[in-house]
Design a protein around this motif. Sequence first.
Motif, PDB file in Angstrom:
ATOM      1  N   UNK A  16       0.818  -1.210   0.000  1.00 44.38           N
ATOM      2  CA  UNK A  16       0.000   0.000   0.000  1.00 44.38           C
ATOM      3  C   UNK A  16       0.852   1.261   0.000  1.00 44.38           C
ATOM      4  N   UNK A  17       2.148   1.118   0.154  1.00 49.17           N
ATOM      5  CA  UNK A  17       3.050   2.259   0.196  1.00 49.17           C
ATOM      6  C   UNK A  17       4.377   1.853  -0.436  1.00 49.17           C
ATOM      7  N   UNK A  18       4.978   2.785  -1.153  1.00 49.64           N
ATOM      8  CA  UNK A  18       6.270   2.466  -1.751  1.00 49.64           C
ATOM      9  C   UNK A  18       7.003   3.689  -2.232  1.00 49.64           C
ATOM     10  N   UNK A  19       8.258   3.470  -2.576  1.00 49.85           N
ATOM     11  CA  UNK A  19       9.101   4.534  -3.097  1.00 49.85           C
ATOM     12  C   UNK A  19      10.132   3.916  -4.041  1.00 49.85           C
ATOM     13  N   UNK A  20      10.511   4.675  -5.035  1.00 53.74           N
ATOM     14  CA  UNK A  20      11.554   4.235  -5.958  1.00 53.74           C
ATOM     15  C   UNK A  20      12.419   5.433  -6.318  1.00 53.74           C
ATOM     16  N   UNK A  21      13.704   5.203  -6.375  1.00 53.85           N
ATOM     17  CA  UNK A  21      14.651   6.218  -6.826  1.00 53.85           C
ATOM     18  C   UNK A  21      15.371   5.644  -8.036  1.00 53.85           C
ATOM     19  N   UNK A  22      15.390   6.399  -9.122  1.00 52.11           N
ATOM     20  CA  UNK A  22      16.037   5.944 -10.348  1.00 52.11           C
ATOM     21  C   UNK A  22      17.058   6.973 -10.800  1.00 52.11           C
ATOM     22  N   UNK A  23      18.138   6.491 -11.393  1.00 50.02           N
ATOM     23  CA  UNK A  23      19.134   7.359 -12.015  1.00 50.02           C
ATOM     24  C   UNK A  23      19.083   7.080 -13.517  1.00 50.02           C
ATOM     25  N   UNK A  24      18.791   8.100 -14.300  1.00 45.86           N
ATOM     26  CA  UNK A  24      18.661   7.946 -15.747  1.00 45.86           C
ATOM     27  C   UNK A  24      20.025   7.999 -16.416  1.00 45.86           C
ATOM     28  N   UNK A  25      20.087   7.594 -17.679  1.00 50.90           N
ATOM     29  CA  UNK A  25      21.366   7.508 -18.390  1.00 50.90           C
ATOM     30  C   UNK A  25      22.070   8.860 -18.495  1.00 50.90           C
ATOM     31  N   UNK A  26      21.332   9.960 -18.496  1.00 45.94           N
ATOM     32  CA  UNK A  26      21.932  11.285 -18.567  1.00 45.94           C
ATOM     33  C   UNK A  26      22.389  11.819 -17.220  1.00 45.94           C
ATOM     34  N   UNK A  27      22.161  11.040 -16.150  1.00 45.72           N
ATOM     35  CA  UNK A  27      22.584  11.447 -14.820  1.00 45.72           C
ATOM     36  C   UNK A  27      21.478  12.035 -13.960  1.00 45.72           C
ATOM     37  N   UNK A  28      20.314  12.293 -14.538  1.00 46.52           N
ATOM     38  CA  UNK A  28      19.195  12.835 -13.748  1.00 46.52           C
ATOM     39  C   UNK A  28      18.701  11.786 -12.762  1.00 46.52           C
ATOM     40  N   UNK A  29      18.279  12.244 -11.606  1.00 44.76           N
ATOM     41  CA  UNK A  29      17.751  11.358 -10.573  1.00 44.76           C
ATOM     42  C   UNK A  29      16.270  11.649 -10.406  1.00 44.76           C
ATOM     43  N   UNK A  30      15.469  10.606 -10.369  1.00 45.49           N
ATOM     44  CA  UNK A  30      14.034  10.756 -10.185  1.00 45.49           C
ATOM     45  C   UNK A  30      13.568   9.980  -8.972  1.00 45.49           C
ATOM     46  N   UNK A  31      12.563  10.502  -8.298  1.00 44.48           N
ATOM     47  CA  UNK A  31      11.996   9.842  -7.130  1.00 44.48           C
ATOM     48  C   UNK A  31      10.495   9.708  -7.317  1.00 44.48           C
TER      49      UNK A  31
END
Length: 91
Positions: A16-31
């Motif tokens: 029911x709850x979650x989080x993800x952090x990703x680093x894209x190929x260009x270096x940008x970080x998304x949450x």
Amino acid sequence: VFASTSTSGRGFDVEDTGAATVTLSGGAVGTFLFSDASPSPWSYEFTTGENRKYPKLPGVDATDCYHFMGTKQSIAFPSLRRFKYGQEVRE
């Protein structure tokens, strides 16, 4: 990518709850954060007004459930309001 989920919000056998952090190929970080166990007016159903099961909240203007932020500007959904710094901030 790092991700974590939990079932502790409601105690059911489904996340029911979650989080993800990703680093894209260009270096940008998304949450990405999500929860189906938090009371709030920021759900997709409340903000779009698509489902009549979710009434318009009295005294609350249309709010946005998604926010996409970049280095040049950001956009909110579903209002599509854009935000960016003025020229004086960039100098």
